[in-house]
Design a protein around this motif. Structure first.
Motif, PDB file in Angstrom:
ATOM      1  N   GLY A 105      -4.948  -8.084 -14.893  1.00 26.45           N
ATOM      2  CA  GLY A 105      -6.234  -8.683 -15.221  1.00 26.45           C
ATOM      3  C   GLY A 105      -7.166  -8.911 -14.048  1.00 26.45           C
ATOM      4  N   ARG A 106      -6.740  -8.536 -12.816  1.00 20.49           N
ATOM      5  CA  ARG A 106      -7.592  -8.672 -11.628  1.00 20.49           C
ATOM      6  C   ARG A 106      -7.434  -7.429 -10.757  1.00 20.49           C
ATOM      7  N   ILE A 107      -8.486  -7.067 -10.038  1.00 21.66           N
ATOM      8  CA  ILE A 107      -8.450  -5.875  -9.200  1.00 21.66           C
ATOM      9  C   ILE A 107      -7.729  -6.124  -7.876  1.00 21.66           C
ATOM     10  N   ALA A 108      -7.837  -7.314  -7.318  1.00 29.31           N
ATOM     11  CA  ALA A 108      -7.286  -7.587  -5.980  1.00 29.31           C
ATOM     12  C   ALA A 108      -5.814  -7.174  -5.844  1.00 29.31           C
ATOM     13  N   PRO A 109      -4.934  -7.494  -6.795  1.00 28.08           N
ATOM     14  CA  PRO A 109      -3.532  -7.078  -6.640  1.00 28.08           C
ATOM     15  C   PRO A 109      -3.365  -5.563  -6.553  1.00 28.08           C
ATOM     16  N   PHE A 110      -4.216  -4.819  -7.256  1.00 31.01           N
ATOM     17  CA  PHE A 110      -4.129  -3.361  -7.216  1.00 31.01           C
ATOM     18  C   PHE A 110      -4.524  -2.831  -5.837  1.00 31.01           C
ATOM     19  N   THR A 111      -5.615  -3.320  -5.295  1.00 34.17           N
ATOM     20  CA  THR A 111      -6.070  -2.821  -3.999  1.00 34.17           C
ATOM     21  C   THR A 111      -5.096  -3.217  -2.890  1.00 34.17           C
TER      22      THR A 111
END
Length: 416
Positions: A105-111
């Motif tokens: 649900g958030r982009i930060a963990p992916f990047t």
């Protein structure tokens, strides 16, 4: 222009998909929503419940403005191949934001996860190969290598790569990074149902596509699924069901069995994604298999996941060889844009964008000969035949893009 892109199968389009599109409109207020959609065979290696043309109609009714086909070679591929092809299509058509659902649900963990893996490539590859040597599947080996890196780095806020939507989301972001694309990724928290849930959550309007397909294919009462899908999906599915059965592996199995039994091990070894002698295992199990489920259950091992085996079976069914597929898949680059459907807003965008495109925009197949497009036509023709739609290849090559008037709420014929 702010153009939102989504990667879809809509197999079938359900309330969770409507939720995603509503969230896109609410949070981004995009000028346009463009979908790249799998054709008649989907990423898990299954025939789609209804044809791509039926699913295009669902997409346009749901508010998608433009639908571009994700070529077969990417659509029936493992996560990195699937995501790379999808990002290529959306990048070429001019998408500014890629929106996907995820458990995170958030982009930060992916990047953060991408940066960790890319900065530790040697360690990652070593752990990956060690895991593969233990005889486990590639997805599990990837997860094991990643968890080793995460434990060693002690980096906080990493994404959980054991979750199916997170895995695809990571591959989308990796594909954007690899391309040096300016697409901005945005993720929406997956709501309520899990990607592979096989059951309905009580008193919830949202269910996974897997559970809806299972429900419809087991001939249960429509009323139980009615509140999980929008009315236009329900109406279209009922119309299809009046004329033919929903497509699925069990109805396609006799032809797969014929293809296998009439092939030699050497011939099967040349099929795309047939590796490590799997052709011998296929032939050892097919003779006594009475249905597709029992066949895959017999072939499956720790190393070969259900989805991987299903994808291989699709390639057997379509006679897709390594020589014609490997280069296209490895490139991660779409060589054309196949237009499947549009509303009036989407049509105006194409009129403006067409001259800027770097690859062909195809609406009439007969005017083009491209290797990847030939695979699309072959797969679609076979699907039409086995699902009872048509035995004539011209049904695919002459099919015009679906056109929809969003203001009047009606589909247009080819001459309007």
């Amino acid at each position: 222009m702010l153009i939102a892109g989504v990667v879809t199968e809509y197999n079938p389009l359900h309330n969770g998909h409507l939720y995603q599109l509503d969230q896109i409109r609410h949070t981004l207020s995009p000028d346009l929503i463009i979908a790249t959609m799998s054709g008649d065979f989907v990423q898990r290696g299954e025939p789609s419940l209804v044809s791509k043309w039926d699913r295009v109609c669902m997409a346009l009714r749901a508010g998608v403005d433009l639908v571009i086909e994700l070529p077969y070679i990417f659509a029936v591929g493992k996560a990195d191949i699937f995501a790379g092809g999808a990002v290529s299509v959306l990048d070429q058509i001019g998408v500014s934001h890629l929106v996907f659902g995820s458990e995170a649900g958030r982009i930060a963990p992916f990047t953060k996860t991408l940066h960790l893996i890319e900065s530790k490539q040697l360690e990652y590859r070593r752990e990956l190969m060690d895991a593969l040597k233990q005889g486990i599947s590639y997805p599990n080996a990837h997860a094991a290598a990643y968890h080793h890196l995460a434990a060693m780095s002690q980096t906080a806020d990493l994404v959980d790569l054991t979750q199916p939507n997170n895995i695809l989301g990571y591959q989308y972001i990796r594909a954007i990074w690899n391309r040096g694309s300016h697409i901005e990724p945005i993720t929406i928290q997956r709501k309520e149902s899990g990607h592979n849930d096989s059951f309905f959550t009580e008193n919830s309007p949202i269910a996974s596509a897997s559970s809806i397909r299972d429900h419809l294919l087991t001939n249960k009462e429509w009323d139980e699924a009615a509140d999980k899908i929008p009315s236009f999906t329900r109406s279209l599915l009922k119309t299809v069901k009046e004329h033919q059965d929903f497509a699925n592996w069990e109805t396609f199995f006799p032809f797969l069995k014929f293809r296998l039994l009439s092939s030699t091990p050497d011939q099967l070894a040349e099929i795309y994604e047939a590796e490590e002698g799997i052709e011998h295992r296929l032939l050892a199990c097919i003779g006594r298999a009475q249905n597709f489920h029992d066949f895959i259950s017999a072939v499956k091992t720790k190393r070969y996941t259900w989805s991987r085996l299903q994808r291989l079976c699709v390639h057997v069914l379509t006679s897709t060889g390594k020589s014609e597929a490997r280069g296209q898949a490895a490139s991660g680059e779409a060589s054309y844009l196949r237009l499947l459907g549009m509303n009036r807003k989407g049509q105006k965008y194409l009129a403006m964008k067409r001259k800027e495109l770097q690859i062909p925009l195809i609406s009439k197949i007969r005017q083009h000969r491209l290797p990847a497009l030939d695979l699309d036509v072959k797969a679609a023709t076979l699907y039409d035949y086995l699902s009872g739609r048509s035995a004539d290849q011209t049904a695919e090559t002459s099919h015009p893009p679906v056109r929809y008037d969003e203001e009047k709420g009606q589909f247009l014929d080819a001459n309007q």
